[in-house]
Design an enzyme around this catalytic site. Structure first.
Site, mmCIF file in Angstrom:
data_model
loop_
_atom_site.group_PDB
_atom_site.id
_atom_site.type_symbol
_atom_site.label_atom_id
_atom_site.label_comp_id
_atom_site.label_asym_id
_atom_site.label_seq_id
_atom_site.Cartn_x
_atom_site.Cartn_y
_atom_site.Cartn_z
ATOM 1 N N ASP A 5 0.950 -1.179 -0.074
ATOM 2 C CA ASP A 5 0.109 0.047 0.065
ATOM 3 C C ASP A 5 0.814 1.142 -0.165
ATOM 4 O O ASP A 5 1.335 1.811 1.136
ATOM 5 C CB ASP A 5 -0.977 -0.184 1.328
ATOM 6 C CG ASP A 5 -1.933 1.156 1.238
ATOM 7 O OD1 ASP A 5 -1.970 1.729 0.053
ATOM 8 O OD2 ASP A 5 -2.427 1.426 2.180
ATOM 9 N N ASP A 33 -1.692 5.294 -5.629
ATOM 10 C CA ASP A 33 -2.106 4.402 -4.589
ATOM 11 C C ASP A 33 -2.188 2.929 -4.785
ATOM 12 O O ASP A 33 -3.166 2.671 -5.706
ATOM 13 C CB ASP A 33 -3.546 4.923 -4.195
ATOM 14 C CG ASP A 33 -3.649 4.081 -2.621
ATOM 15 O OD1 ASP A 33 -3.193 3.169 -2.520
ATOM 16 O OD2 ASP A 33 -4.960 4.462 -2.114
#
Length: 379
Positions: free
Chosen positions: A49, A257
């Protein structure tokens, strides 16, 4: 693990090369493998992440946790595991990234994270040795890596992952904790969701993205996110400007992201892009609202290849990134294909689907991110 690897990671790097990890795709996320602890060391798997900082995983005992495909590990069984106390500098660093830290009855540093979808994780800030594979076949260990040992999770998490590896720019992310060993460099090449091949994650000099077709754009400096400036989007030959009024040049309006599946655009920009997509695609639509809350625009088609979807180009500052239909459309059912972009008020985000089949390289020393079109299944 030999003693030089454990006590002197610089020696390990010289002996074994740069750290690497293979990524498996599961339920919209890319999952990396790593080991935590010494005597014993526990193999575990977590979501990669770039949109967060904390490394966390579900730990035994887990009082309220989501089901995993494999047993929850007892990290406290490691000889090198330690909790951090509330007055420690590390607890203060964690608070800067997760916002909510507090003390338990024995003065251990606790944390609580609330996600946008309503999910919650709670646990203890601790440290232990984190170990990765390397380019030369050995192991590279990172002693005293700060992470969150989670004892409660509520919400939506994938069973193939024990938690999250935060790879943002904050001081407690994996990238920051690796320090000078990786020279501020990491990259990944994400394979398509239905591929049987694993994706690759590289750190250090082996992570440099260069060569023909590579384009680079500056990273913003506003916060811990990887922000870039999206100036416009083209659907086919039609260019649609992103309103940059009032935005400082070094801030960046779009977050890269890897932990989010779909691309997100501010509502005004999204509806202009959607309108052009509708003009370009001749296939039958399933309805104005789509067939699922995640998608606003869906078509009847046997495959993405036969849909006739246009090329969508993201015009970042100094870098044009051309997205193929697999980056912008997703198979919802056997004969329904949906537009993999969503509107959200005042948020712009490049999700992992838009990054498939690109070498995406981050160079934090030079504050740039690079994109190189690549068949990631061939690496």
């Amino acid at each position: 693990m030999n003693r030089a690897t454990y006590f002197f990671p610089e020696v390990a790097k010289a002996l074994y090369g740069d750290p690497i990890s293979e990524l498996e795709y599961a339920s919209t996320e890319y999952i990396m493998a790593y080991s935590l602890g010494t005597y014993p060391s526990h193999q575990t798997y977590s979501i990669v992440d770039t949109g967060s900082d904390l490394i966390w995983l579900q730990c035994h005992p887990c009082y309220e946790c989501y089901a995993l495909k494999y047993p929850i590990i007892d990290v406290s069984s490691s000889l090198t595991y330690r909790n951090y106390y509330c007055n420690s500098d590390q607890c203060k660093l964690a608070k800067a990234s997760v916002s909510n830290t507090y003390c338990d009855v024995v003065f251990n540093c606790q944390f609580r994270i609330s996600y946008l979808d309503g999910s919650i994780t709670e646990g203890t800030i601790a440290h232990d040795t984190l170990t990765l594979a390397s380019t030369r076949g050995g192991k590279v260990a990172f002693p005293k890596t700060l992470f969150g040992c989670v004892h409660k999770t509520v919400g939506h998490f994938v069973p193939e992952s024990s938690g999250v590896v935060g790879m943002g720019r904050g001081p407690i992310s994996l990238i920051s904790q690796m320090g000078s060993l990786i020279q501020g460099k990491f990259s990944y090449c994400l394979t398509p969701m239905f591929s049987e091949k694993t994706s690759k994650l590289h750190f250090g000099q082996s992570a440099v993205v260069s060569g023909p077709g590579t384009v680079s754009t500056p990273l913003g400096t506003k916060d811990n996110f990887y922000r870039v400036t999206l100036e416009a989007i083209s659907v086919g030959d039609k260019r649609i400007q992103f309103n940059l009024d009032g935005l400082p040049n070094d801030e960046g309006n779009t977050v890269i992201d890897s932990g989010t599946r779909l691309t997100i655009l501010p509502e005004d920009l999204y509806f202009e892009v959607e309108s052009e997509v509708k003009v370009n695609i001749k296939a039958d639509r399933t309805g104005d609202s789509g067939i699922n809350q995640a998608f606003k625009l869906c078509y009847v088609s046997e495959s993405i290849e036969t849909l006739g979807a246009p090329i969508i180009t993201l015009h970042f500052r100094d870098a044009n990134v051309k997205l193929n239909p697999i980056n912008t459309f997703v198979v919802f059912t056997s004969n329904v294909i949906c537009f993999g972009v969503r509107p959200l008020r005042r948020i712009s985000m490049m999700g992992n689907m838009a990054q498939v089949n690109f070498m995406v390289g981050f160079d934090l020393h030079n504050n740039i991110v690079s994109f190189k079109p690549t068949d990631c299944t061939m690496l």
